[in-house]
Design an enzyme around this catalytic site. Structure first.
Site, PDB file in Angstrom:
ATOM      1  N   HIS A   1      -7.788   2.190  -6.092  1.00  0.00           N
ATOM      2  CA  HIS A   1      -6.874   0.567  -5.234  1.00  0.00           C
ATOM      3  C   HIS A   1      -6.640   0.230  -6.501  1.00  0.00           C
ATOM      4  CE1 HIS A   1      -6.861  -2.563  -3.050  1.00  0.00           C
ATOM      5  NE2 HIS A   1      -7.693  -3.918  -3.371  1.00  0.00           N
TER       6      HIS A   1
ATOM      7  N   CYS B   1      -3.845  -8.164  -2.253  1.00  0.00           N
ATOM      8  CA  CYS B   1      -4.447  -6.665  -1.557  1.00  0.00           C
ATOM      9  C   CYS B   1      -3.704  -6.142  -0.726  1.00  0.00           C
ATOM     10  CB  CYS B   1      -6.165  -6.499  -2.120  1.00  0.00           C
ATOM     11  SG  CYS B   1      -6.475  -6.990  -3.313  1.00  0.00           S
TER      12      CYS B   1
END
Length: 396
Positions: free
Chosen positions: A344, A81
């Protein structure tokens, strides 16, 4: 001596629910990079290198063909991420080391609906196998089919057991970030909820309800990074934002030593990255005005307050009690809405944080502007593990 490095242009797409828009990676790249080039006021042929981040298989070379085919080196980056921040880190290294004067960092992702699994691909060794073992060792927990909410939910439970935080503290963080996103046209969600709405939303993994969890998203973001000579030659000093410190860390044995879920989700990585980035920038957390923090789940935001030094260990929930992390408080954390509400798309997240902080330091954030912002901090973490912390300030 290392060169000073500056963000001279940023751009991003609106973050979208997966499948809600008919686009492919080259479309995303063209939109985000085009906006960044326009923002910088330069043509693509001035870019000498590019680092393009994606966790789900997009090749940076192909994604950039619609932007231009200038023959420059293009490297595809994947780092969980923290992929977008890693592309930015590499772009800064190239400029800071004198290898290039102007470098592009791009992050992009098209994701599937639903919760993230334990890794990418079909390998039996996943990117979080050490983390899952640390979470379950000596505890009566089976690994959930959606392990990410479980890991961060268990970190929240651990904080409640050790230090006395409550589910309401985590719910407030979800409420805050959704409220902030109302003023962000790039956010996947722009709905304001009541605290009761957040508390009573579908439980994903206790204490985390749906409105405290980041969604899967499609989108892209980009930044143009340049050195001091390039900034001066192009008269960009009044809009350039300096990357005054930037550091990336990975796990050490301490992440898994005592079977702590707080440790396993990156507390130590964050603490070390923040310390190094702020030391390079010659600032303390008390100098920071605005923070874009990796709130993949509300529990992680609260824990990260402590890892960044905003509160002593075990007292992050006191910042919630004091409303210290929203407008009118000591810091404004996630004025963009954060991952919880902005969205996200894994590869794009770090560069979207960079874009938000660049706008904040220029005074261009509109209704979500943090008044008088002069120092900004970015925190982007990916389990497996990588944690990036960057410190920004205006060029002059």
């Amino acid at each position: 001596m290392a060169n000073r490095t500056f963000v001279i242009g940023v751009g991003m797409t609106k973050f979208e629910k997966p499948g809600s828009r008919d686009w492919e990676y080259p479309d995303m790249a063209k939109e985000a990079v085009g906006k960044a080039l326009t923002d910088a006021g330069i043509a693509y042929d001035r870019v000498q290198q590019a680092y393009a981040g994606s966790m789900y298989g997009a090749m940076g070379q192909r994604a950039l063909y619609e932007v231009g085919m200038t023959g420059i080196p293009v490297m595809t980056v994947a780092n969980a991420c923290a992929t977008g921040s890693s592309a930015l880190f590499l772009a800064r290294q190239a400029v800071r080391g004198g290898l290039a004067d102007c470098v592009l960092a791009l992050g992009m992702e098209k994701m599937q609906k639903g919760s993230l699994g334990a890794g990418v691909g079909k390998s039996k060794v996943t990117i979080i196998d050490h983390h899952l073992k640390a979470m379950t060792a000596g505890r009566p927990w089976e690994i959930d089919k959606a392990p990410m909410p479980q890991m961060f939910g268990n970190a929240g439970r651990e904080h409640m057991e050790r230090y006395g935080s409550t589910p309401d503290h985590y719910a407030w963080i979800g409420w805050k970030n959704h409220k902030h996103s109302v003023n962000n046209p790039y956010a996947q969600f722009q709905d304001e909820y009541s605290l009761e709405d957040v508390r009573n939303a579908t439980m994903i993994f206790d204490p985390l309800t749906k409105l405290q969890c980041s969604p899967t998203s499609d989108g892209a973001a980009a930044a143009i990074v340049a050195g001091e000579r390039f900034v001066d030659e192009h008269g960009l000093g009044d809009r350039a934002v300096e990357i005054a410190g930037h550091h990336i860390t990975t796990d050490t044995p301490d992440s898994f030593a005592d079977h702590s879920s707080i440790a396993a989700v990156g507390f130590g990585c964050t603490e070390r990255a923040a310390r190094a980035a702020m030391r390079e920038a010659e600032v303390s957390i008390g100098d920071v005005d605005v923070v874009e923090l990796h709130d993949c789940f509300s529990a992680n935001e609260l824990i990260t307050y402590e890892a960044l030094g905003m509160a002593p260990v075990g007292e992050g929930h006191k910042l919630v009690d004091e409303r210290a992390t929203t407008y009118g408080g000591r810091w404004v954390v996630n004025p963009s809405g954060g991952l919880i509400s902005k969205g996200h798309p894994l590869g794009a997240t770090g560069l979207a944080q960079c874009a938000e902080l660049t706008w904040q330091l220029r005074g261009e954030a509109g209704a979500r502007q943090v008044e008088g912002a002069r120092v900004a901090l970015q925190h982007n973490i990916g389990l497996g593990s990588a944690c990036a912390v960057a410190v920004y300030r205006p060029a002059s």
